[in-house]
Enzyme design. Structure first.
Site, PDB file in Angstrom:
ATOM      1  N   ALA A 151       0.831  -1.213   0.000  1.00 23.06           N
ATOM      2  CA  ALA A 151       0.000   0.000   0.000  1.00 23.06           C
ATOM      3  C   ALA A 151       0.857   1.252   0.000  1.00 23.06           C
ATOM      4  O   ALA A 151       0.488   2.275   0.562  1.00 23.06           O
ATOM      5  CB  ALA A 151      -0.919  -0.011   1.217  1.00 23.06           C
ATOM      6  N   ALA A 152       2.038   1.164  -0.636  1.00 25.30           N
ATOM      7  CA  ALA A 152       2.949   2.309  -0.613  1.00 25.30           C
ATOM      8  C   ALA A 152       2.832   3.170  -1.858  1.00 25.30           C
ATOM      9  O   ALA A 152       3.356   4.280  -1.910  1.00 25.30           O
ATOM     10  CB  ALA A 152       4.391   1.814  -0.463  1.00 25.30           C
TER      11      ALA A 152
ATOM     12  N   ARG B  27      -3.417   8.327 -10.474  1.00 28.26           N
ATOM     13  CA  ARG B  27      -4.586   8.429 -11.360  1.00 28.26           C
ATOM     14  C   ARG B  27      -5.907   8.716 -10.631  1.00 28.26           C
ATOM     15  O   ARG B  27      -6.898   9.033 -11.256  1.00 28.26           O
ATOM     16  CB  ARG B  27      -4.722   7.139 -12.187  1.00 28.26           C
ATOM     17  CG  ARG B  27      -3.784   7.120 -13.389  1.00 28.26           C
ATOM     18  CD  ARG B  27      -3.820   5.797 -14.115  1.00 28.26           C
ATOM     19  NE  ARG B  27      -3.121   4.745 -13.370  1.00 28.26           N
ATOM     20  CZ  ARG B  27      -3.199   3.453 -13.662  1.00 28.26           C
ATOM     21  NH1 ARG B  27      -3.947   3.050 -14.684  1.00 28.26           N
ATOM     22  NH2 ARG B  27      -2.537   2.560 -12.949  1.00 28.26           N
TER      23      ARG B  27
ATOM     24  N   GLU C  16       5.941  -7.599 -17.599  1.00 24.55           N
ATOM     25  CA  GLU C  16       5.141  -6.382 -17.494  1.00 24.55           C
ATOM     26  C   GLU C  16       4.778  -5.858 -18.882  1.00 24.55           C
ATOM     27  O   GLU C  16       5.567  -5.987 -19.835  1.00 24.55           O
ATOM     28  CB  GLU C  16       5.909  -5.308 -16.706  1.00 24.55           C
ATOM     29  CG  GLU C  16       6.081  -5.657 -15.244  1.00 24.55           C
ATOM     30  CD  GLU C  16       4.740  -5.958 -14.576  1.00 24.55           C
ATOM     31  OE1 GLU C  16       3.893  -5.053 -14.487  1.00 24.55           O
ATOM     32  OE2 GLU C  16       4.530  -7.115 -14.166  1.00 24.55           O
TER      33      GLU C  16
ATOM     34  N   ASN D 136      -1.430 -11.223 -14.737  1.00 23.57           N
ATOM     35  CA  ASN D 136      -1.059 -11.427 -13.335  1.00 23.57           C
ATOM     36  C   ASN D 136      -1.938 -10.517 -12.483  1.00 23.57           C
ATOM     37  O   ASN D 136      -1.958  -9.304 -12.675  1.00 23.57           O
ATOM     38  CB  ASN D 136       0.425 -11.060 -13.168  1.00 23.57           C
ATOM     39  CG  ASN D 136       0.814 -10.883 -11.708  1.00 23.57           C
ATOM     40  OD1 ASN D 136       0.281 -11.556 -10.837  1.00 23.57           O
ATOM     41  ND2 ASN D 136       1.751  -9.973 -11.455  1.00 23.57           N
TER      42      ASN D 136
ATOM     43  N   SER E  42     -51.185  23.065  19.273  1.00 28.45           N
ATOM     44  CA  SER E  42     -50.444  23.398  18.061  1.00 28.45           C
ATOM     45  C   SER E  42     -49.635  24.668  18.257  1.00 28.45           C
ATOM     46  O   SER E  42     -49.999  25.525  19.061  1.00 28.45           O
ATOM     47  CB  SER E  42     -51.418  23.610  16.901  1.00 28.45           C
ATOM     48  OG  SER E  42     -52.060  22.401  16.605  1.00 28.45           O
TER      49      SER E  42
HETATM   50  C1  UD1 Z   1       1.348  -4.925 -10.763  1.00 30.10           C
HETATM   51  C2  UD1 Z   1       2.131  -6.107 -11.327  1.00 30.10           C
HETATM   52  C3  UD1 Z   1       1.462  -6.568 -12.615  1.00 30.10           C
HETATM   53  C4  UD1 Z   1       0.024  -6.911 -12.360  1.00 30.10           C
HETATM   54  C5  UD1 Z   1      -0.687  -5.750 -11.703  1.00 30.10           C
HETATM   55  C6  UD1 Z   1      -2.072  -6.179 -11.263  1.00 30.10           C
HETATM   56  C7  UD1 Z   1       4.427  -5.665 -10.727  1.00 30.10           C
HETATM   57  C8  UD1 Z   1       5.757  -5.241 -11.190  1.00 30.10           C
HETATM   58  N1  UD1 Z   1       3.472  -5.670 -11.611  1.00 30.10           N
HETATM   59  O1  UD1 Z   1       1.448  -3.871 -11.691  1.00 30.10           O
HETATM   60  O2  UD1 Z   1       2.131  -7.700 -13.112  1.00 30.10           O
HETATM   61  O3  UD1 Z   1      -0.611  -7.248 -13.584  1.00 30.10           O
HETATM   62  O4  UD1 Z   1       0.001  -5.310 -10.527  1.00 30.10           O
HETATM   63  O5  UD1 Z   1      -2.797  -5.058 -10.808  1.00 30.10           O
HETATM   64  O6  UD1 Z   1       4.274  -6.017  -9.559  1.00 30.10           O
HETATM   65  N2  UD1 Z   1       3.220  -0.695  -4.421  1.00 30.10           N
HETATM   66  C9  UD1 Z   1       4.042  -0.506  -3.320  1.00 30.10           C
HETATM   67  N3  UD1 Z   1       5.288   0.000  -3.513  1.00 30.10           N
HETATM   68  C10 UD1 Z   1       5.749   0.340  -4.738  1.00 30.10           C
HETATM   69  C11 UD1 Z   1       4.924   0.138  -5.863  1.00 30.10           C
HETATM   70  C12 UD1 Z   1       3.656  -0.392  -5.663  1.00 30.10           C
HETATM   71  O7  UD1 Z   1       3.643  -0.783  -2.196  1.00 30.10           O
HETATM   72  O8  UD1 Z   1       6.890   0.798  -4.831  1.00 30.10           O
HETATM   73  C13 UD1 Z   1       1.880  -1.250  -4.215  1.00 30.10           C
HETATM   74  C14 UD1 Z   1       0.810  -0.344  -4.750  1.00 30.10           C
HETATM   75  O9  UD1 Z   1       0.383   0.573  -3.747  1.00 30.10           O
HETATM   76  C15 UD1 Z   1      -0.290  -1.335  -5.107  1.00 30.10           C
HETATM   77  C16 UD1 Z   1       0.471  -2.588  -5.499  1.00 30.10           C
HETATM   78  O10 UD1 Z   1       1.764  -2.444  -4.947  1.00 30.10           O
HETATM   79  O11 UD1 Z   1      -1.104  -1.630  -4.009  1.00 30.10           O
HETATM   80  C17 UD1 Z   1       0.559  -2.754  -7.007  1.00 30.10           C
HETATM   81  O12 UD1 Z   1       1.271  -1.646  -7.513  1.00 30.10           O
HETATM   82  P1  UD1 Z   1       0.932  -1.008  -8.925  1.00 30.10           P
HETATM   83  O13 UD1 Z   1       1.818   0.143  -9.171  1.00 30.10           O
HETATM   84  O14 UD1 Z   1      -0.519  -0.780  -9.028  1.00 30.10           O
HETATM   85  O15 UD1 Z   1       1.390  -2.201  -9.857  1.00 30.10           O
HETATM   86  P2  UD1 Z   1       1.136  -2.322 -11.384  1.00 30.10           P
HETATM   87  O16 UD1 Z   1       2.168  -1.533 -12.101  1.00 30.10           O
HETATM   88  O17 UD1 Z   1      -0.242  -2.036 -11.697  1.00 30.10           O
HETATM   89 CA    CA Z   2      -2.346  -1.410 -10.106  1.00 27.26          CA
END
Ligand code: UD1
Ligand code: CA
Length: 486
Positions: free
Chosen positions: A12-13, A18, A161, A176, A411
């Site tokens: 959740a970092a 968006r 990716e 994924n 009333s």
């Molecule tokens: C990620 C997956 C992708 C998958 C997709 C599904 C990777 C590299 N890719 O992509 O294969 O299809 O999710 O939704 O994992 N987060 C952190 N720290 C960070 C970056 C992200 O905690 O440095 C957390 C985000 O808050 C989020 C989750 O990880 O809850 C997924 O991150 P997000 O950036 O949405 O990943 P995607 O690029 O969408």
């Molecule tokens: Ca995502």
């Protein structure tokens, strides 16, 4: 530590750019609960030994919400190294060093994933003795997602990716989902080897898969059939669509449990609401927060209840109520406004255009029309006439109005609080109750009425009113000497 122990790491970092919001993404609400609240709930239902949340963006606000929802959560702060791989690495470091069980990885922005589905993933992971088991899904439009790449034999090979895909890989529709079960040891070993040589310059968690594979580990990707379960929230369009689907599922569950919902399309029921059997929910109704509705009650149409408790067989129509109690068999509405700490007793009535606030109506008490009842107590069976107002605020302090049992208030009365009306007392229409009324007394203070005879014809000659008056008089000559009488 035994191999059967379970830890959950919630990522959740991320920034959630968006969403275009000052509110961190995982604190946006769906079904009345922050996104991360749904995920924490799933983790709790899994009965994990440890739950870790990895945070960074808006960390203080996110941490406050997490600890409020699930106080036992371990907080892990991600450093400046970006990527989901780094996030999990940080999350694992927050676990006890000797933790040797399985690690489920969830995302803070995937709210519909339930513990039954994750439980099955863990079961499959353990049953097959895999090092990594992940949930995949088939999307008509897989743009933006990591693709699950399989060999000729269909066995898992890697996750690539979107930005790193070849044209051929982009045509793969199996994605994924970002939900994984790892053995802790395999995850630790693989994460230590992950580099940042990719299109986004991040540590990809997904690279752990190819590394485990290359090291001879076992990996399986299980395709989910209900894609909503892994729907991530990246923007408000997805938030709206997912909230709608979540609500649809909640309504369906209540209907299967014996609740009538006349128009599911215009009904919203939040996650923490509870509803008894044979409740009927009319169109345009929202049941929010910790609202509970007991058996046989009828709610709506056009009613919003936030954190309210509704008793058996109560009827609540076209009403807006917050933090209030509506007793069994009570009737509220149409067009009532119950502000916090309104307690409407059994069989009591709050009627049309009535506002209450911090007001307790005892059993069978009635405030049927056009009233404001604030900081007040109305005794059993007492009836408050149309247009009654509690003047509860003197500009500095709020004061209470206390009305006893079996009282009849006329009333258009004003209660100038603090004031007490004794049991069985009456008051005349238009009384301004400034002094306490003893039990059984009739309170009156409306000034005597004066009728100025012929006033309209003399002062408003030529108007329709004057003509009507003349006609009613039968054009009899006016007695000027009797112009005023009482
Ligand atoms: C990620 C997956 C992708 C998958 C997709 C599904 C990777 C590299 N890719 O992509 O294969 O299809 O999710 O939704 O994992 N987060 C952190 N720290 C960070 C970056 C992200 O905690 O440095 C957390 C985000 O808050 C989020 C989750 O990880 O809850 C997924 O991150 P997000 O950036 O949405 O990943 P995607 O690029 O969408
Ligand atoms: Ca995502």
């Amino acid at each position: 530590m035994t191999a059967s122990e379970l830890a959950v790491v919630i990522l959740a970092a991320g920034k959630g750019t968006r969403m275009k919001s000052k509110t961190p993404k995982v604190l946006h609400r769906l079904g009345g609960v922050p996104l991360i609240g749904h995920v924490l709930h799933t983790a709790a239902e899994l009965g994990a030994r440890h739950t870790v949340a990895v945070v960074r963006h808006e960390r203080d606000a996110v941490v406050r919400a997490i600890l409020d929802l699930a106080p036992g959560t371990i907080i892990a702060d991600q450093d400046e190294v970006p990527g989901t791989g780094r996030a999990l690495e940080i999350g694992l470091e927050a676990l006890p060093a000797d933790f040797d069980g399985d690690v489920v990885v969830l995302s803070g922005d995937v709210p519909l994933l339930d513990s039954v589905t994750v439980g099955r993933l863990v079961e499959a992971h353990r049953g097959e003795r895999d090092d990594l088991t992940l949930l995949s899904a088939f999307y008509d439009d897989p743009t933006g997602f990591g693709r699950v790449i399989r060999g000729r034999d269909g066995a898992f090979e890697s996750i690539v990716e979107h930005k790193d895909c070849t044209d051929e890989q982009r045509r793969v529709t199996e994605i994924n989902s970002g939900v994984y079960a790892f053995t802790a040891r395999a995850a630790r070993e693989a994460l230590a080897k992950i580099g940042m040589q990719n299109a986004q310059g991040e540590k990809y968690l997904t690279d752990a898969a190819s590394i485990i594979k290359a090291d001879g580990g076992r990996i399986a990707a299980i395709a989910i059939t209900d894609n909503w379960l892994v729907q991530g929230i990246n923007d408000r369009a997805q938030l709206g669509a997912t909230a709608r689907e979540y609500n649809r599922r909640i309504l369906e569950r209540w209907m299967r449990d014996g609740v009538t919902i006349v128009d599911p399309d215009t009904t919203i029921i939040e996650r923490n609401v509870t509803i008894g059997t044979d409740v009927e929910i009319q169109p345009g109704t929202q049941l929010r927060g910790a609202t509970s509705v007991a058996e046989g009650a009828v709610i709506g149409p056009d009613t919003t209840l936030v954190d309210c408790e509704v008793g058996e067989n109560a009827v609540v129509k076209r009403t807006d109520a917050t933090l209030s109690v509506i007793g069994p068999n009570a009737t509220v509405g149409p067009w009532s406004y119950l502000r916090p700490n309104s307690v409407i007793g059994p069989g009591a009535k709050v009627g049309t255009f009535v506002e209450t606030k911090n007001a307790q109506l005892a059993e069978g008490a009635k405030v049927p029309h056009l009233s404001y009842i604030g900081d007040a107590e109305i005794g059993p069976r007492s009836n408050i006439g149309a247009g009654a107002i509690t003047a509860n605020y003197d500009g500095v302090q709020k004061h209470r109005t206390v009305v006893g049992a079996d009282v009849k208030i006329g009333s258009d009365n004003v209660f100038v609080a603090p004031v007490t009306v004794g049991d069985g007392a009456y008051s005349g229409a238009g009384t301004t109750i400034r002094k306490d009324v003893p039990a059984g007394a009739l309170a009156l203070n409306a000034s005597p009425q004066r009728n100025l005879a012929g006033w309209v014809e003399r002062h408003r000659a030529g108007t329709a009113a004057a003509e009507a008056a003349a006609k009613a008089r039968g054009d009899a000559p006016e007695d000027a000497t009797a112009a005023e009488s009482e």
